[in-house]
Scaffold this motif. Structure first.
Motif, PDB file in Angstrom:
ATOM      1  N   ALA A   2       0.838  -1.192   0.000  1.00 47.87           N
ATOM      2  CA  ALA A   2       0.000   0.000   0.000  1.00 47.87           C
ATOM      3  C   ALA A   2       0.872   1.240   0.000  1.00 47.87           C
ATOM      4  CB  ALA A   2      -0.912  -0.017   1.219  1.00 47.87           C
ATOM      5  N   SER A   5      -1.859   7.000   1.838  1.00 45.49           N
ATOM      6  CA  SER A   5      -3.272   7.315   1.614  1.00 45.49           C
ATOM      7  C   SER A   5      -3.658   8.560   2.386  1.00 45.49           C
ATOM      8  CB  SER A   5      -4.179   6.144   2.010  1.00 45.49           C
ATOM      9  OG  SER A   5      -4.037   5.845   3.374  1.00 45.49           O
ATOM     10  N   GLN A   6      -4.599   9.299   1.824  1.00 44.61           N
ATOM     11  CA  GLN A   6      -5.072  10.530   2.434  1.00 44.61           C
ATOM     12  C   GLN A   6      -6.593  10.568   2.390  1.00 44.61           C
ATOM     13  OE1 GLN A   6      -1.795  13.233   0.258  1.00 44.61           O
ATOM     14  NE2 GLN A   6      -2.958  14.336   1.822  1.00 44.61           N
ATOM     15  N   SER A   7      -7.165  11.163   3.411  1.00 45.79           N
ATOM     16  CA  SER A   7      -8.618  11.331   3.432  1.00 45.79           C
ATOM     17  C   SER A   7      -8.991  12.642   4.121  1.00 45.79           C
ATOM     18  CB  SER A   7      -9.277  10.150   4.170  1.00 45.79           C
ATOM     19  OG  SER A   7      -8.820  10.079   5.504  1.00 45.79           O
ATOM     20  N   SER A   9     -10.716  12.805   0.124  1.00 42.86           N
ATOM     21  CA  SER A   9     -10.146  13.190  -1.169  1.00 42.86           C
ATOM     22  C   SER A   9     -10.466  14.642  -1.473  1.00 42.86           C
ATOM     23  CB  SER A   9     -10.713  12.308  -2.282  1.00 42.86           C
ATOM     24  OG  SER A   9     -10.413  10.964  -2.063  1.00 42.86           O
ATOM     25  N   CYS A  23      -3.573  11.603   7.038  1.00 44.57           N
ATOM     26  CA  CYS A  23      -2.561  10.954   6.200  1.00 44.57           C
ATOM     27  C   CYS A  23      -2.130   9.637   6.844  1.00 44.57           C
ATOM     28  CB  CYS A  23      -1.352  11.864   6.024  1.00 44.57           C
ATOM     29  SG  CYS A  23       0.059  11.067   5.207  1.00 44.57           S
ATOM     30  N   ASP A  24      -2.177   8.565   6.048  1.00 40.73           N
ATOM     31  CA  ASP A  24      -1.652   7.271   6.470  1.00 40.73           C
ATOM     32  C   ASP A  24      -0.385   6.994   5.665  1.00 40.73           C
ATOM     33  OD1 ASP A  24      -4.768   6.780   7.086  1.00 40.73           O
ATOM     34  OD2 ASP A  24      -3.518   5.408   8.266  1.00 40.73           O
ATOM     35  N   GLY A 108       1.064  10.863  -1.281  1.00 42.64           N
ATOM     36  CA  GLY A 108      -0.320  10.449  -1.379  1.00 42.64           C
ATOM     37  C   GLY A 108      -1.029  11.227  -2.475  1.00 42.64           C
TER      38      GLY A 108
END
Lengths: 116, 110
Positions: A2, A5-7, A9, A23-24, A108
């Protein structure tokens, strides 16, 4: 594996509201960066986390901006009392090493923030 | 004045042409030079990484660094419509944060 990832979007908010962006990073990456990208502008550095060290906050544009990184992994960027000039894409990046010679940052997809 | 200058474009070329991109910089401490590619509504991805002066080639991509002139270039041969993206240069000293150019938008027309 992976990537970063960000949320969310996309985020639309009203002027004066607070927003939180998440942010992951890639698992095992010790360094985490937040950048802001405005239309026609390059990436503007905001804040940098490295392991358990104190973060480098030198890029935060005002005290309305803050960020934290819990457990050396997930990070949250908070913007309080949003202004229209905060509208931009907020990008997170992580890397395996501190900013030494061979550092490579992985980005990301970003959160597109629109302040009405 | 910004430490890294990059023409934002857009740069429009026909398919098959050579795309030529460049950046200038002012900080002589920069040692590491990178090119990132960013597709619309995506994050930047590392394309090329060069240390100090010289050339580096990877498939259709060639990166050049001229430290004496504080000038870096990226060439894309046999350009394809899939190369349409924004290309950002970035650079850093041995220890320090990346400094990015504004990015050049490239459009390759079929």
């Amino acid at each position: 594996g992976a990537g970063v990832s960000q949320s969310p979007s996309n985020k639309v908010t009203e002027k004066g509201k607070d927003v939180e962006l998440r942010c992951d990073p890639i698992s095992g990456h010790t360094a985490l960066y937040w950048y802001r990208q405005s239309l026609g502008q390059g990436l503007e550095f905001l804040i940098y986390f490295q392991g358990n060290s104190a973060p480098d906050k030198s890029g935060l544009p005002s005290d309305r901006f803050s960020a934290e990184r819990t457990g050396g992994s997930v990070s949250t960027l908070t913007i309080q009392r949003t202004q229209q000039e905060d509208s931009a894409v907020y990008l997170c990046a992580s890397s395996l090493r501190p900013p030494t010679d061979e550092e490579t940052q992985y980005f990301g997809p970003g959160t597109r923030l629109l302040v009405l | 004045q910004k430490e890294v200058e990059q023409d934002p474009g857009p740069l429009s070329v026909p398919e098959g042409a050579i795309v030529s991109l460049n950046c200038t910089y002012s900080n002589s401490a920069f040692q590491y030079f990178m090119w990132y590619r960013q597709y619309s509504r995506k994050g930047p991805e590392l394309l090329m990484y060069t240390y100090s002066s010289g050339n580096k080639e990877d498939g259709r991509f060639t990166a050049q660094v001229d430290k004496s002139s504080k000038y870096i270039s990226l060439f894309i041969r046999d350009s394809q419509p899939s190369d349409s993206a924004t290309y950002l240069c970035a650079m850093k000293p041995s220890w320090g944060k990346l400094q990015f150019g504004a990015g050049t938008q490239v459009v390759v027309t079929p």
